[in-house]
Design a protein around this motif. Structure first.
Motif, PDB file in Angstrom:
ATOM      1  N   ASN A 177      45.362  71.877  -2.981  1.00  0.00           N
ATOM      2  CA  ASN A 177      44.621  72.722  -2.037  1.00  0.00           C
ATOM      3  C   ASN A 177      43.718  71.888  -1.143  1.00  0.00           C
ATOM      4  O   ASN A 177      43.557  72.187   0.037  1.00  0.00           O
ATOM      5  CB  ASN A 177      43.817  73.792  -2.783  1.00  0.00           C
ATOM      6  CG  ASN A 177      44.661  74.989  -3.147  1.00  0.00           C
ATOM      7  OD1 ASN A 177      45.418  75.483  -2.329  1.00  0.00           O
ATOM      8  ND2 ASN A 177      44.543  75.451  -4.376  1.00  0.00           N
ATOM      9  N   THR A 194      50.047  83.269   7.287  1.00  0.00           N
ATOM     10  CA  THR A 194      49.551  83.972   6.114  1.00  0.00           C
ATOM     11  C   THR A 194      50.295  85.287   5.963  1.00  0.00           C
ATOM     12  O   THR A 194      51.038  85.704   6.845  1.00  0.00           O
ATOM     13  CB  THR A 194      48.045  84.281   6.252  1.00  0.00           C
ATOM     14  OG1 THR A 194      47.870  85.127   7.389  1.00  0.00           O
ATOM     15  CG2 THR A 194      47.235  83.010   6.418  1.00  0.00           C
ATOM     16  N   SER A 201      52.918  76.078  -4.889  1.00  0.00           N
ATOM     17  CA  SER A 201      53.554  77.331  -5.294  1.00  0.00           C
ATOM     18  C   SER A 201      54.397  77.120  -6.552  1.00  0.00           C
ATOM     19  O   SER A 201      54.373  77.958  -7.465  1.00  0.00           O
ATOM     20  CB  SER A 201      54.421  77.845  -4.141  1.00  0.00           C
ATOM     21  OG  SER A 201      55.045  79.044  -4.496  1.00  0.00           O
ATOM     22  N   CYS A 214      46.088  71.647  -8.955  1.00  0.00           N
ATOM     23  CA  CYS A 214      45.981  72.679  -7.915  1.00  0.00           C
ATOM     24  C   CYS A 214      44.827  72.363  -6.967  1.00  0.00           C
ATOM     25  O   CYS A 214      44.942  72.542  -5.750  1.00  0.00           O
ATOM     26  CB  CYS A 214      45.791  74.049  -8.553  1.00  0.00           C
ATOM     27  SG  CYS A 214      47.261  74.639  -9.442  1.00  0.00           S
ATOM     28  N   ARG A 256      52.438  72.975   0.182  1.00  0.00           N
ATOM     29  CA  ARG A 256      52.392  74.400  -0.174  1.00  0.00           C
ATOM     30  C   ARG A 256      53.511  74.713  -1.176  1.00  0.00           C
ATOM     31  O   ARG A 256      53.308  75.455  -2.133  1.00  0.00           O
ATOM     32  CB  ARG A 256      52.540  75.263   1.064  1.00  0.00           C
ATOM     33  CG  ARG A 256      52.419  76.750   0.774  1.00  0.00           C
ATOM     34  CD  ARG A 256      52.435  77.558   2.052  1.00  0.00           C
ATOM     35  NE  ARG A 256      51.173  77.530   2.730  1.00  0.00           N
ATOM     36  CZ  ARG A 256      50.161  78.369   2.467  1.00  0.00           C
ATOM     37  NH1 ARG A 256      50.298  79.284   1.547  1.00  0.00           N
ATOM     38  NH2 ARG A 256      49.040  78.282   3.131  1.00  0.00           N
ATOM     39  N   CYS A 280      49.950  77.565  -8.477  1.00  0.00           N
ATOM     40  CA  CYS A 280      48.561  77.471  -7.991  1.00  0.00           C
ATOM     41  C   CYS A 280      48.230  78.659  -7.099  1.00  0.00           C
ATOM     42  O   CYS A 280      49.083  79.160  -6.373  1.00  0.00           O
ATOM     43  CB  CYS A 280      48.359  76.199  -7.159  1.00  0.00           C
ATOM     44  SG  CYS A 280      48.667  74.668  -8.043  1.00  0.00           S
ATOM     45  N   LYS A 281      46.976  79.066  -7.142  1.00  0.00           N
ATOM     46  CA  LYS A 281      46.474  80.031  -6.164  1.00  0.00           C
ATOM     47  C   LYS A 281      46.172  79.213  -4.908  1.00  0.00           C
ATOM     48  O   LYS A 281      45.331  78.320  -4.923  1.00  0.00           O
ATOM     49  CB  LYS A 281      45.215  80.718  -6.666  1.00  0.00           C
ATOM     50  CG  LYS A 281      44.678  81.708  -5.658  1.00  0.00           C
ATOM     51  CD  LYS A 281      43.422  82.381  -6.164  1.00  0.00           C
ATOM     52  CE  LYS A 281      42.953  83.322  -5.074  1.00  0.00           C
ATOM     53  NZ  LYS A 281      41.591  83.785  -5.319  1.00  0.00           N
ATOM     54  N   ILE A 282      46.887  79.485  -3.835  1.00  0.00           N
ATOM     55  CA  ILE A 282      46.766  78.675  -2.624  1.00  0.00           C
ATOM     56  C   ILE A 282      45.554  79.145  -1.829  1.00  0.00           C
ATOM     57  O   ILE A 282      45.484  80.295  -1.410  1.00  0.00           O
ATOM     58  CB  ILE A 282      48.054  78.725  -1.793  1.00  0.00           C
ATOM     59  CG1 ILE A 282      49.190  78.136  -2.614  1.00  0.00           C
ATOM     60  CG2 ILE A 282      47.905  77.981  -0.482  1.00  0.00           C
ATOM     61  CD1 ILE A 282      50.562  78.282  -2.038  1.00  0.00           C
ATOM     62  N   THR A 283      44.618  78.203  -1.646  1.00  0.00           N
ATOM     63  CA  THR A 283      43.389  78.528  -0.920  1.00  0.00           C
ATOM     64  C   THR A 283      43.322  77.824   0.428  1.00  0.00           C
ATOM     65  O   THR A 283      42.538  78.172   1.262  1.00  0.00           O
ATOM     66  CB  THR A 283      42.141  78.127  -1.740  1.00  0.00           C
ATOM     67  OG1 THR A 283      42.179  76.723  -1.986  1.00  0.00           O
ATOM     68  CG2 THR A 283      42.089  78.889  -3.045  1.00  0.00           C
TER      69      THR A 283
END
Length: 124
Positions: free
Chosen positions: A37, A52, A116, A33, A112, A120-123
């Motif tokens: 990112n 976003t 996803s 991740c 992305r 993963c937490k997309i930062t």
């Protein structure tokens, strides 16, 4: 604008977009991740922020698109501008830049999607 039209002011394609244009769906630099990112953040530096969930960021993007349409309208009123841009090489350079940007957008979307799918937490 006139400096760009006659090719005096050169627009350089950032190396990250050249790489994206050559292989937009190549394996990312890493499968973690953090790596995904990081790759998206690098693209964001040259492309600007991605769409976003937040409405305010998307509205700003919409206003920039409207501004671009307005510039196009004004530029279409300048006689022989297109001919001058083709002869000077400014128009082909702009087409190359637009193609590289499109490839960068595709690359960012690909990354992305991979992030996803991994949860993963997309930062970036």
């Amino acid at each position: 604008q006139p400096a760009r039209d006659v090719g005096i002011e050169k627009t350089q394609v950032p190396p990250i977009l050249v790489a994206a244009e050559e292989k937009p769906y190549a394996a990312p630099s890493g499968k973690t991740c953090k790596a995904l990112n990081g790759d998206m953040a690098a693209l964001n530096k040259v492309l600007g922020p991605d769409f976003t969930i937040g409405r305010e960021a998307n509205e700003d993007r919409t206003s920039k698109i409207a501004e671009g349409v307005g510039k196009s309208l004004v530029n279409s009123l300048i006689p022989f501008r297109g001919v001058v841009r083709e002869i000077s090489g400014a128009a082909p350079a702009e087409r190359r830049l637009r193609a590289a940007i499109a490839a960068g957008l595709a690359r960012r979307g690909y990354l992305r999607g991979m992030a996803s799918a991994k949860g993963c937490k997309i930062t970036g």
